[in-house]
Scaffold this motif. Structure first.
Motif, mmCIF file in Angstrom:
data_model
loop_
_atom_site.group_PDB
_atom_site.id
_atom_site.type_symbol
_atom_site.label_atom_id
_atom_site.label_comp_id
_atom_site.label_asym_id
_atom_site.label_seq_id
_atom_site.Cartn_x
_atom_site.Cartn_y
_atom_site.Cartn_z
ATOM 1 N N THR A 246 0.813 -1.216 0.000
ATOM 2 C CA THR A 246 0.000 0.000 0.000
ATOM 3 C C THR A 246 0.846 1.265 0.000
ATOM 4 N N THR A 247 2.060 1.185 -0.540
ATOM 5 C CA THR A 247 2.917 2.354 -0.631
ATOM 6 C C THR A 247 2.324 3.330 -1.630
ATOM 7 N N PRO A 248 1.977 4.545 -1.180
ATOM 8 C CA PRO A 248 1.404 5.527 -2.108
ATOM 9 C C PRO A 248 2.379 5.855 -3.240
ATOM 10 N N LYS A 249 1.856 5.973 -4.448
ATOM 11 C CA LYS A 249 2.625 6.354 -5.631
ATOM 12 C C LYS A 249 3.766 5.388 -5.967
ATOM 13 N N ALA A 250 3.681 4.144 -5.529
ATOM 14 C CA ALA A 250 4.720 3.156 -5.841
ATOM 15 C C ALA A 250 4.742 2.849 -7.334
ATOM 16 N N ILE A 251 3.597 2.926 -7.985
ATOM 17 C CA ILE A 251 3.491 2.674 -9.422
ATOM 18 C C ILE A 251 2.901 3.910 -10.081
ATOM 19 N N ASP A 252 3.574 4.388 -11.119
ATOM 20 C CA ASP A 252 3.082 5.520 -11.893
ATOM 21 C C ASP A 252 1.797 5.088 -12.594
ATOM 22 N N ASP A 253 0.683 5.705 -12.233
ATOM 23 C CA ASP A 253 -0.592 5.280 -12.813
ATOM 24 C C ASP A 253 -0.867 5.907 -14.174
ATOM 25 N N ARG A 254 0.042 6.745 -14.674
ATOM 26 C CA ARG A 254 -0.156 7.353 -15.989
ATOM 27 C C ARG A 254 0.776 6.783 -17.047
ATOM 28 N N GLY A 255 1.759 5.971 -16.648
ATOM 29 C CA GLY A 255 2.715 5.424 -17.605
ATOM 30 C C GLY A 255 2.812 3.923 -17.498
ATOM 31 N N LEU A 256 3.750 3.385 -18.253
ATOM 32 C CA LEU A 256 4.027 1.959 -18.216
ATOM 33 C C LEU A 256 4.797 1.650 -16.938
ATOM 34 N N ALA A 257 4.403 0.598 -16.223
ATOM 35 C CA ALA A 257 5.080 0.238 -14.979
ATOM 36 C C ALA A 257 5.309 -1.266 -14.920
ATOM 37 N N LEU A 258 6.499 -1.640 -14.455
ATOM 38 C CA LEU A 258 6.821 -3.042 -14.223
ATOM 39 C C LEU A 258 6.298 -3.411 -12.843
ATOM 40 N N ILE A 259 5.499 -4.474 -12.773
ATOM 41 C CA ILE A 259 4.950 -4.856 -11.464
ATOM 42 C C ILE A 259 5.399 -6.226 -10.986
ATOM 43 N N GLY A 260 6.037 -7.027 -11.856
ATOM 44 C CA GLY A 260 6.503 -8.328 -11.401
ATOM 45 C C GLY A 260 7.360 -9.033 -12.434
ATOM 46 N N GLY B 284 14.362 -18.245 -19.202
ATOM 47 C CA GLY B 284 14.101 -16.869 -19.605
ATOM 48 C C GLY B 284 13.118 -16.209 -18.661
ATOM 49 N N PHE B 285 13.246 -14.913 -18.540
ATOM 50 C CA PHE B 285 12.344 -14.152 -17.679
ATOM 51 C C PHE B 285 11.113 -13.701 -18.437
ATOM 52 N N ARG B 286 10.042 -13.545 -17.714
ATOM 53 C CA ARG B 286 8.809 -12.930 -18.198
ATOM 54 C C ARG B 286 8.489 -11.825 -17.211
ATOM 55 N N ALA B 287 7.696 -10.875 -17.632
ATOM 56 C CA ALA B 287 7.372 -9.755 -16.760
ATOM 57 C C ALA B 287 5.888 -9.427 -16.833
ATOM 58 N N LEU B 288 5.375 -8.895 -15.747
ATOM 59 C CA LEU B 288 4.027 -8.330 -15.729
ATOM 60 C C LEU B 288 4.187 -6.825 -15.750
ATOM 61 N N VAL B 289 3.516 -6.180 -16.691
ATOM 62 C CA VAL B 289 3.553 -4.726 -16.770
ATOM 63 C C VAL B 289 2.132 -4.189 -16.657
ATOM 64 N N ARG B 290 2.060 -2.997 -16.119
ATOM 65 C CA ARG B 290 0.774 -2.293 -16.044
ATOM 66 C C ARG B 290 0.811 -1.219 -17.107
ATOM 67 N N LEU B 291 -0.114 -1.292 -18.042
ATOM 68 C CA LEU B 291 -0.210 -0.314 -19.118
ATOM 69 C C LEU B 291 -0.863 0.964 -18.598
ATOM 70 N N PRO B 292 -0.678 2.089 -19.282
ATOM 71 C CA PRO B 292 -1.235 3.353 -18.798
ATOM 72 C C PRO B 292 -2.732 3.318 -18.484
ATOM 73 N N GLY B 293 -3.507 2.545 -19.189
ATOM 74 C CA GLY B 293 -4.942 2.457 -18.935
ATOM 75 C C GLY B 293 -5.315 1.564 -17.763
ATOM 76 N N ARG C 212 15.464 2.311 -22.513
ATOM 77 C CA ARG C 212 15.329 2.692 -21.105
ATOM 78 C C ARG C 212 15.020 1.456 -20.298
ATOM 79 N N ARG C 213 15.472 1.471 -19.040
ATOM 80 C CA ARG C 213 15.244 0.342 -18.141
ATOM 81 C C ARG C 213 14.067 0.679 -17.227
ATOM 82 N N LEU C 214 13.194 -0.304 -17.069
ATOM 83 C CA LEU C 214 12.126 -0.214 -16.076
ATOM 84 C C LEU C 214 12.473 -1.209 -14.977
ATOM 85 N N GLY C 215 12.528 -0.737 -13.749
ATOM 86 C CA GLY C 215 12.788 -1.603 -12.616
ATOM 87 C C GLY C 215 11.519 -1.804 -11.813
#
Length: 91
Positions: free
Chosen positions: A19-33, A41-50, A84-87
């Motif tokens: 519940t960390t406020p603003k941990a994920i940018d809700d207007r851009g692409l964000a890596l969540i897992g 090989g790695f796979r990732a979960l991303v949150r799209l701007p919508g 660019r790197r997304l962490g």
């Protein structure tokens, strides 16, 4: 012996991180897992701007660019020859 919490009760440390406020940018692409690795090989979960969540792998294309690599630290996104790197949040 492992420490088990009560069913249905979220440990305080987990609740604070989740519940960390603003941990994920809700207007851009964000890596969540991240998942996988170690030969598969790695796979990732991303949150799209919508707000939609999408599972991606190296080579996947998104409106924000193409995923060129995923490792234990995040992913590399290439758009128009610029990378660019997304962490992970908090990382």
């Amino acid at each position: 012996m492992t420490s088990m919490s009560k069913p249905g009760v979220t440990p305080d440390a987990v609740a604070r991180l989740a519940t960390t406020p603003k941990a994920i940018d809700d207007r851009g692409l964000a890596l969540i897992g991240l998942s996988g690795g170690a030969g598969g090989g790695f796979r990732a979960l991303v949150r799209l701007p919508g707000g939609r969540i999408k599972e991606v792998e190296a080579g996947s294309r998104l409106p924000q660019g193409r995923i060129t690599a995923i490792d234990g630290d995040g992913l590399i996104l290439d758009r128009n020859g610029k990378s660019r790197r997304l962490g992970l949040p908090g990382g």
